[in-house]
Design an enzyme around this catalytic site. Structure first.
Site, PDB file in Angstrom:
ATOM      1  N   LYS A 117      34.164  -0.294  52.453  1.00 48.98           N
ATOM      2  CA  LYS A 117      33.359  -0.716  53.601  1.00 48.98           C
ATOM      3  C   LYS A 117      33.058   0.411  54.595  1.00 48.98           C
ATOM      4  O   LYS A 117      32.631   0.149  55.717  1.00 48.98           O
ATOM      5  CB  LYS A 117      34.039  -1.880  54.343  1.00 48.98           C
ATOM      6  CG  LYS A 117      34.298  -3.112  53.474  1.00 48.98           C
ATOM      7  CD  LYS A 117      33.032  -3.750  52.949  1.00 48.98           C
ATOM      8  CE  LYS A 117      33.284  -4.964  52.065  1.00 48.98           C
ATOM      9  NZ  LYS A 117      33.876  -6.089  52.754  1.00 48.98           N
ATOM     10  N   HIS A 129      36.180  17.600  51.785  1.00 47.90           N
ATOM     11  CA  HIS A 129      37.608  17.259  51.824  1.00 47.90           C
ATOM     12  C   HIS A 129      37.995  16.433  53.053  1.00 47.90           C
ATOM     13  O   HIS A 129      39.080  16.596  53.618  1.00 47.90           O
ATOM     14  CB  HIS A 129      38.456  18.540  51.748  1.00 47.90           C
ATOM     15  CG  HIS A 129      37.931  19.529  50.744  1.00 47.90           C
ATOM     16  ND1 HIS A 129      37.813  19.214  49.409  1.00 47.90           N
ATOM     17  CD2 HIS A 129      37.452  20.797  50.892  1.00 47.90           C
ATOM     18  CE1 HIS A 129      37.296  20.269  48.771  1.00 47.90           C
ATOM     19  NE2 HIS A 129      37.059  21.222  49.645  1.00 47.90           N
ATOM     20  N   ALA A 152      40.799   3.822  59.997  1.00 47.13           N
ATOM     21  CA  ALA A 152      40.176   2.545  59.658  1.00 47.13           C
ATOM     22  C   ALA A 152      39.517   1.907  60.877  1.00 47.13           C
ATOM     23  O   ALA A 152      40.091   1.869  61.969  1.00 47.13           O
ATOM     24  CB  ALA A 152      41.223   1.598  59.087  1.00 47.13           C
ATOM     25  N   ALA A 188      44.423   6.348  68.455  1.00 46.99           N
ATOM     26  CA  ALA A 188      43.939   5.060  67.957  1.00 46.99           C
ATOM     27  C   ALA A 188      43.458   4.178  69.105  1.00 46.99           C
ATOM     28  O   ALA A 188      44.097   4.103  70.167  1.00 46.99           O
ATOM     29  CB  ALA A 188      45.041   4.353  67.185  1.00 46.99           C
TER      30      ALA A 188
END
Length: 211
Positions: A117, A129, A152, A188
């Site tokens: 996704k 890379h 993610a 994050a």
């Protein structure tokens, strides 16, 4: 792809890389890893054959097998890429999940890991890379340097530039036109609304530099 693949590294992204190749019906010949305790073990029925510097297996790469470097640590990733470049005269292949969306005019280098996704927008440019974890979204005209890792669910908006070796944590948002410097780290969940200088670490909403 006609040749089987040898995956260098048997931890971190190695398991999802195997799943990506399986999804494309590409045979994975085996894994190589420096951790001897993993040798002769299996990951989803595929064996860890030996060391990443074992010439007996490395000599298969190029003529009989392709190679993919599945190592999260950027310094060791660079080392293995250099090893393949110099000793086998090859570049690692890309591992692209079949559910990823890649624009027809996106440019992608060698050896990238692009998981489920992930979306690469029109005119985006990806170096070599890099690691893009599941659901990462790159809008149009985003530029990404070599050895970048994007967590993610991160969103990198149009025209943003991500410097070589940068790390973008899961769920981070980079607003349009922002530049993230070389080897910078974005925590994050952070919202980055201004440029981040080389080597800096930022975190928060809005993201601020950590001293």
């Amino acid at each position: 792809m006609e040749k089987p693949v040898i995956i260098l590294g048997a931890k971190g992204i190695a398991h999802p890389a195997l799943e990506i190749f399986n999804s494309h019906s590409v045979i994975v010949y085996g894994f190589l890893d420096e951790d001897e305790s993993m040798h002769q073990k299996e990951i989803n029925h595929v064996a860890v054959l030996g060391s990443t510097e074992d010439d007996g297996f490395l000599k298969l790469i190029g003529k009989k097998c392709e190679a993919f470097v599945a190592v999260d640590d950027p310094s060791y990733r660079k080392y293995l890429v250099k090893l393949l470049n110099e000793r086998r005269k090859i570049q690692p292949i890309n591992a692209v999940h079949k559910t990823a969306y890649i624009s027809t005019d996106a440019a992608i280098g060698h050896g990238n890991f692009i998981n489920a996704k992930v979306s690469l927008g029109a005119g985006s440019s990806i170096g070599n890379h890099c690691i893009f974890h599941s659901g990462a979204l790159l809008e149009h005209l985003v530029e990404v340097g070599d050895y970048v890792q994007v967590g993610a669910g991160s969103i990198i908006n149009s025209g943003a530039k991500i410097g070589e070796g940068a790390f973008i944590g899961s769920g981070a948002i980079i607003v349009s036109g922002v530049t993230i410097g070389k080897n910078a780290r974005v925590g994050a969940g952070s919202l980055v609304i201004a440029d981040v200088e080389d080597e800096a670490t930022v975190f928060g909403n809005p993201a601020k530099k950590l001293e």
